[in-house]
Design a protein around this motif. Structure first.
Motif, PDB file in Angstrom:
ATOM      1  N   SER A   1       0.812  -1.216   0.000  1.00 49.62           N
ATOM      2  CA  SER A   1       0.000   0.000   0.000  1.00 49.62           C
ATOM      3  C   SER A   1       0.845   1.266   0.000  1.00 49.62           C
ATOM      4  O   SER A   1       0.592   2.190  -0.784  1.00 49.62           O
ATOM      5  N   TYR A   2       1.868   1.331   0.877  1.00 51.06           N
ATOM      6  CA  TYR A   2       2.657   2.561   0.954  1.00 51.06           C
ATOM      7  C   TYR A   2       3.986   2.298   1.642  1.00 51.06           C
ATOM      8  O   TYR A   2       4.066   1.533   2.610  1.00 51.06           O
ATOM      9  N   SER A   3       5.032   2.965   1.121  1.00 51.41           N
ATOM     10  CA  SER A   3       6.366   2.890   1.711  1.00 51.41           C
ATOM     11  C   SER A   3       6.858   4.309   1.992  1.00 51.41           C
ATOM     12  O   SER A   3       6.720   5.196   1.141  1.00 51.41           O
ATOM     13  N   LEU A   4       7.419   4.505   3.167  1.00 49.14           N
ATOM     14  CA  LEU A   4       7.963   5.798   3.575  1.00 49.14           C
ATOM     15  C   LEU A   4       9.442   5.606   3.899  1.00 49.14           C
ATOM     16  O   LEU A   4       9.797   4.999   4.914  1.00 49.14           O
ATOM     17  N   LYS A   5      10.328   6.125   3.023  1.00 49.16           N
ATOM     18  CA  LYS A   5      11.759   5.999   3.216  1.00 49.16           C
ATOM     19  C   LYS A   5      12.313   7.325   3.754  1.00 49.16           C
ATOM     20  O   LYS A   5      12.037   8.386   3.184  1.00 49.16           O
TER      21      LYS A   5
ATOM     22  N   LYS B   1      -1.005  11.583   1.095  1.00 49.17           N
ATOM     23  CA  LYS B   1      -2.141  10.677   0.943  1.00 49.17           C
ATOM     24  C   LYS B   1      -1.804   9.588  -0.075  1.00 49.17           C
ATOM     25  O   LYS B   1      -1.092   9.824  -1.047  1.00 49.17           O
ATOM     26  N   PHE B   2      -2.312   8.408   0.180  1.00 48.93           N
ATOM     27  CA  PHE B   2      -2.185   7.315  -0.790  1.00 48.93           C
ATOM     28  C   PHE B   2      -3.517   6.589  -0.887  1.00 48.93           C
ATOM     29  O   PHE B   2      -4.360   6.693  -0.002  1.00 48.93           O
ATOM     30  N   SER B   3      -3.700   5.864  -1.969  1.00 47.21           N
ATOM     31  CA  SER B   3      -4.973   5.175  -2.216  1.00 47.21           C
ATOM     32  C   SER B   3      -4.857   3.697  -1.900  1.00 47.21           C
ATOM     33  O   SER B   3      -3.833   3.068  -2.198  1.00 47.21           O
ATOM     34  N   SER B   4      -5.904   3.169  -1.316  1.00 47.03           N
ATOM     35  CA  SER B   4      -6.020   1.725  -1.103  1.00 47.03           C
ATOM     36  C   SER B   4      -7.491   1.377  -0.926  1.00 47.03           C
ATOM     37  O   SER B   4      -8.187   2.019  -0.126  1.00 47.03           O
ATOM     38  N   GLY B   5      -7.950   0.405  -1.692  1.00 47.53           N
ATOM     39  CA  GLY B   5      -9.342  -0.028  -1.578  1.00 47.53           C
ATOM     40  C   GLY B   5     -10.345   1.018  -1.990  1.00 47.53           C
ATOM     41  O   GLY B   5     -11.505   0.957  -1.586  1.00 47.53           O
ATOM     42  N   GLY B   6      -9.911   2.009  -2.777  1.00 46.32           N
ATOM     43  CA  GLY B   6     -10.824   3.048  -3.231  1.00 46.32           C
ATOM     44  C   GLY B   6     -10.933   4.221  -2.281  1.00 46.32           C
ATOM     45  O   GLY B   6     -11.770   5.106  -2.490  1.00 46.32           O
TER      46      GLY B   6
END
Length: 316
Positions: free
Chosen positions: A21-25, A47-52
């Motif tokens: 879903s998302y990676s924060l480096k 913001k990121f998208s997951s499941g709409g």
């Protein structure tokens, strides 16, 4: 907001595959620590998208002190409140959360998951883990979470449970305005047919017929009365549909004192849409006692006790 308890629902394991879903480096964990002193001690991702839906990953480098996280790395997921206001009333979202911390030494991700599904709504937009890792463990370069001059990586999988679309409600109808169906076969002894079918009748929201073999079906050897309850041809069952029927089938004694009765308890399905008895009673006994004197009629009665029904979606 969620913490480890005596009866823990937290599961930890190592995984090679990165978060989906998302990676924060982070290039410098120490700089991140210092900068969050000016943002309520937390870092909020884009913001990121997951499941709409839209989400943010939130990291507290020194722990969320307001949630008993002092001395730990704390991680949370926040849903964008605008995502909840698309429908009226506001939507409730159920999601599984799996948090990731990369370990360079292992070249794997430590995954920490609360196996309980979380409900996001207008009153609760944030869920997470207060005590992901002890701060001292995380910040010691020898342990592999901080590497190459202060780099580190956090991540999350947000697995949104889809709306319920497949369901069924099974009910049992035990109250009928008229639970009995009666069938009189006049001049029974003179019948010269293989089988007879009654008029169609309704019971429990379905249509039925009785099928009777005056001289028995092929298994009865001409010595027995055979009777079956069947779904009417106009009311066939759908694939994988089933109906439970509990009923009493009687051949009535003209004198009203010694009816022959058998009870039916059966599930009707596509491959089993007819059920009854090939040897309900002997024809000799029937002719001797169970034909009335006036019309030489055989009187059959079906009394229903239970008929089930199923509402389901989608309709196949």
């Amino acid at each position: 907001m969620g913490s480890r308890s005596a009866v823990s629902t937290i599961v930890e394991k190592w995984r090679e595959h990165p978060p989906a879903s998302y990676s924060l480096k982070i290039q410098s964990f120490s700089r991140l620590e210092n900068s969050t002193a000016f943002s309520d001690h937390k870092f909020q991702s884009r913001k990121f998208s997951s499941g709409g839906y839209k989400w943010r990953l939130i990291v507290y480098p020194k722990g969320n002190q307001k949630d008993n996280g002092s001395g730990f790395i704390s991680m949370y997921v926040e849903i964008d409140s605008k995502s909840l206001m698309v429908f009226t009333p506001p939507t409730e979202i159920f999601a599984e959360l799996r948090f990731f911390v990369y370990n360079k030494k292992e070249n794997k991700y430590l995954t920490i998951q609360d196996v309980e599904v979380k409900r996001f709504n207008a009153l609760r937009t944030v869920w997470g883990l207060v005590q992901v890792l002890p701060y001292d463990t995380f910040n010691n370069p020898e342990n592999g979470y901080v590497f190459e001059g202060g780099q580190c990586e956090f991540g999350v999988d947000v697995i949104v449970a889809p709306s319920l679309t497949n369901w069924e409600i099974h009910s049992f109808n035990e109250k009928f305005s008229g639970p009995k169906f009666s069938w009189a076969l006049k001049n029974f002894s003179e019948l010269n047919v293989n089988n007879l079918t009654s008029d169609i009748f309704s019971m429990g929201g379905r249509k039925w017929v009785l099928r009777l073999y005056p001289k028995g079906d092929t298994i009865a050897d001409g010595k027995w009365l055979s009777i079956y309850l069947e779904m009417a041809a106009s009311d066939t069952l759908k694939e994988d549909e089933k109906i439970f029927v509990q009923a009493n089938l009687r051949v009535l004694d003209p004198l009203g004192s010694n009816h022959i009765q058998l009870q039916m308890n059966v599930w009707f399905e596509v491959q089993n849409a007819s059920w009854g008895w090939n040897k309900f009673m002997s024809l000799a006994e029937l002719r001797k006692t169970y034909l009335d004197n006036k019309e030489h009629a055989l009187n059959v009665e079906m009394e229903f006790k239970v008929v089930s029904a199923t509402n389901y979606s989608p309709i196949i």
